[in-house]
Design a protein around this motif. Structure first.
Motif, PDB file in Angstrom:
ATOM      1  N   PHE A  83     -10.602 -32.723   4.405  1.00  0.00           N
ATOM      2  CA  PHE A  83      -9.341 -33.156   4.993  1.00  0.00           C
ATOM      3  C   PHE A  83      -8.198 -32.275   4.479  1.00  0.00           C
ATOM      4  O   PHE A  83      -7.420 -32.698   3.609  1.00  0.00           O
ATOM      5  CB  PHE A  83      -9.063 -34.626   4.665  1.00  0.00           C
ATOM      6  N   MET A  86      -4.365 -33.491   3.388  1.00  0.00           N
ATOM      7  CA  MET A  86      -4.344 -34.896   3.007  1.00  0.00           C
ATOM      8  C   MET A  86      -3.698 -35.064   1.641  1.00  0.00           C
ATOM      9  O   MET A  86      -4.009 -34.340   0.693  1.00  0.00           O
ATOM     10  CB  MET A  86      -5.761 -35.467   2.966  1.00  0.00           C
ATOM     11  N   SER A  89      -4.403 -41.839   0.424  1.00  0.00           N
ATOM     12  CA  SER A  89      -4.636 -42.899   1.402  1.00  0.00           C
ATOM     13  C   SER A  89      -3.667 -44.040   1.135  1.00  0.00           C
ATOM     14  O   SER A  89      -3.277 -44.294   0.002  1.00  0.00           O
ATOM     15  CB  SER A  89      -6.088 -43.401   1.329  1.00  0.00           C
ATOM     16  N   TYR A 177      -1.461 -39.026   5.355  1.00  0.00           N
ATOM     17  CA  TYR A 177      -2.227 -40.002   4.584  1.00  0.00           C
ATOM     18  C   TYR A 177      -3.318 -40.593   5.473  1.00  0.00           C
ATOM     19  O   TYR A 177      -3.136 -40.730   6.691  1.00  0.00           O
ATOM     20  CB  TYR A 177      -1.320 -41.138   4.083  1.00  0.00           C
ATOM     21  N   LEU A 178      -4.416 -40.960   4.864  1.00  0.00           N
ATOM     22  CA  LEU A 178      -5.471 -41.664   5.582  1.00  0.00           C
ATOM     23  C   LEU A 178      -5.120 -43.149   5.633  1.00  0.00           C
ATOM     24  O   LEU A 178      -4.674 -43.725   4.635  1.00  0.00           O
ATOM     25  CB  LEU A 178      -6.823 -41.456   4.907  1.00  0.00           C
ATOM     26  N   VAL A 190      -3.540 -40.421   9.524  1.00  0.00           N
ATOM     27  CA  VAL A 190      -4.800 -40.101  10.197  1.00  0.00           C
ATOM     28  C   VAL A 190      -5.711 -41.318  10.080  1.00  0.00           C
ATOM     29  O   VAL A 190      -6.074 -41.730   8.968  1.00  0.00           O
ATOM     30  CB  VAL A 190      -5.468 -38.858   9.587  1.00  0.00           C
ATOM     31  N   LYS A 191      -6.057 -41.886  11.230  1.00  0.00           N
ATOM     32  CA  LYS A 191      -6.890 -43.082  11.255  1.00  0.00           C
ATOM     33  C   LYS A 191      -8.306 -42.723  11.677  1.00  0.00           C
ATOM     34  O   LYS A 191      -8.586 -41.615  12.134  1.00  0.00           O
ATOM     35  CB  LYS A 191      -6.293 -44.111  12.219  1.00  0.00           C
ATOM     36  N   THR A 192      -9.184 -43.680  11.528  1.00  0.00           N
ATOM     37  CA  THR A 192     -10.560 -43.478  11.947  1.00  0.00           C
ATOM     38  C   THR A 192     -10.661 -43.550  13.474  1.00  0.00           C
ATOM     39  O   THR A 192      -9.679 -43.863  14.164  1.00  0.00           O
ATOM     40  CB  THR A 192     -11.482 -44.525  11.313  1.00  0.00           C
ATOM     41  N   GLN A 208     -13.746 -40.249   7.093  1.00  0.00           N
ATOM     42  CA  GLN A 208     -12.407 -40.820   6.966  1.00  0.00           C
ATOM     43  C   GLN A 208     -12.448 -42.178   6.293  1.00  0.00           C
ATOM     44  O   GLN A 208     -11.657 -42.461   5.396  1.00  0.00           O
ATOM     45  CB  GLN A 208     -11.760 -40.922   8.359  1.00  0.00           C
ATOM     46  N   SER A 211     -13.206 -41.751   2.501  1.00  0.00           N
ATOM     47  CA  SER A 211     -12.089 -41.252   1.706  1.00  0.00           C
ATOM     48  C   SER A 211     -10.937 -42.250   1.655  1.00  0.00           C
ATOM     49  O   SER A 211     -10.200 -42.306   0.664  1.00  0.00           O
ATOM     50  CB  SER A 211     -11.587 -39.924   2.280  1.00  0.00           C
ATOM     51  N   ARG A 212     -10.768 -43.031   2.722  1.00  0.00           N
ATOM     52  CA  ARG A 212      -9.682 -44.007   2.746  1.00  0.00           C
ATOM     53  C   ARG A 212      -9.897 -45.126   1.724  1.00  0.00           C
ATOM     54  O   ARG A 212      -8.947 -45.826   1.344  1.00  0.00           O
ATOM     55  CB  ARG A 212      -9.575 -44.608   4.159  1.00  0.00           C
TER      56      ARG A 212
END
Length: 317
Positions: A83, A86, A89, A177-178, A190-192, A208, A211-212
């Motif tokens: 990522f 990034m 999260s 950010y996730l 950034v979302k899934t 994702q 890592s989130r």
């Protein structure tokens, strides 16, 4: 936390607030030490003073936004994890408020069906909490919380650090950010992919979501370390609760820094030990014998070799 880190906090608190200095009463007898405030009323008062001192003394260092060195490290870790760009999260945690005033119950009660106060946080891979916004009522959701927090205030003010990276050959200049599916579809989040179709989308969603989990793990570790934020809040004043949460986050980050330095030291020692073992575990150890006889000089050695050669030639003739 380790005793050395505990004593560092203790010494800073004692130096900052004379309330924690051991004193003598009018009869000349020593009172309680800074480690011994055990009466209920004294404990509550000491707690309020302690958390205030921790925030005042250590807040600027351990509740800071990432500096240039921190950003380089976070971006490098994010790129290695797949990522690039990034910064961590983001998510929210609800802290149950047991002694919430009755007139506030409706405002602070949400989907958990009891009064709560929300903590919004951004955490990195090592569980360091870089952003903490606390105090809004539990009836809000993540989107309402995000609209009131200052996590993106740097973008509004034009003071956000410059970030440059590429994804699929396309340049970008804004970190992100996730987040989970509750958050809005912004360029900084950034979302899934819900119901992913195809291997590429399924792989992205898996990475994702994995890592989130950093921020959720940070919440779990924070609560496991400090029972005061794991159990329902029992104070009445919301400002005191905010200081408690901020003080726990500060000490949480201090522990992470202390353990990170210790892990780095252990890693270096292990590396040295592994190199030593490579030399210690050779297959065959040569046997070296020492001689006390005088070693001939190079000229004597050559002369002896000549005499041996002349003798062999004379024998052949």
């Amino acid at each position: 936390m380790k005793q050395a880190l505990f004593m560092r906090i203790h010494d800073a608190v004692v130096a900052h607030d004379t309330c924690f200095v051991q004193k003598r009463n009018d009869a000349g007898r020593l009172g309680l030490s800074s480690l011994q405030k055990i009466g209920e009323s004294t404990t509550i008062e000491s707690l309020k003073k302690f958390i205030t001192v921790v925030v005042e003394v250590f807040g600027d260092e351990y509740l800071r936004s990432p500096n240039s060195d921190d950003l380089k490290r976070l971006l490098a870790i994010g790129e290695r994890r797949g990522f690039p760009g990034m910064l961590g999260s983001i998510d929210c945690m609800h802290w149950t408020w047991k002694n919430c005033p009755t007139s506030w119950h409706g405002m602070f009660t949400g989907h958990i069906h009891e009064p709560t106060i929300i903590l919004e946080a951004v955490a990195s891979y090592d569980l360091w909490i870089w952003h903490a916004f606390f105090g809004l009522p539990g009836s809000l959701n993540d989107i309402n919380m995000l609209e009131r927090s200052y996590v993106f205030s740097g973008l509004d003010e034009g003071s956000a650090p410059h970030i440059s990276y590429k994804v699929n050959g396309r340049p970008y200049d804004m970190g992100y950010y996730l987040a989970d599916g509750m958050y809005p579809s912004w360029a900084t989040l950034v979302k899934t992919i819900p119901a992913p179709q195809g291997n590429k989308h399924r792989h992205f969603a898996k990475e994702q979501e994995g890592s989130r989990k950093d921020v959720e793990r940070a919440f779990g570790v924070l609560q496991s370390r400090f029972a005061i934020v794991r159990n329902p809040a029992r104070l009445w004043d919301k400002d005191n609760l905010k200081h408690i949460m901020m003080a726990c986050i500060i000490m949480h980050n201090m522990i992470i820094e202390d353990e990170r330095d210790e892990h780095e030291r252990i890693r270096k020692l292990r590396k040295i030990h592994d190199i030593k073992e490579e030399y210690d575990h050779v297959d065959e150890i040569p046997h070296i014998s020492l001689s006390l006889e005088r070693t001939p000089t190079i000229m004597e050695f050559i002369a002896n070799r000549r005499r041996v050669r002349d003798k062999q030639m004379h024998t052949q003739l």
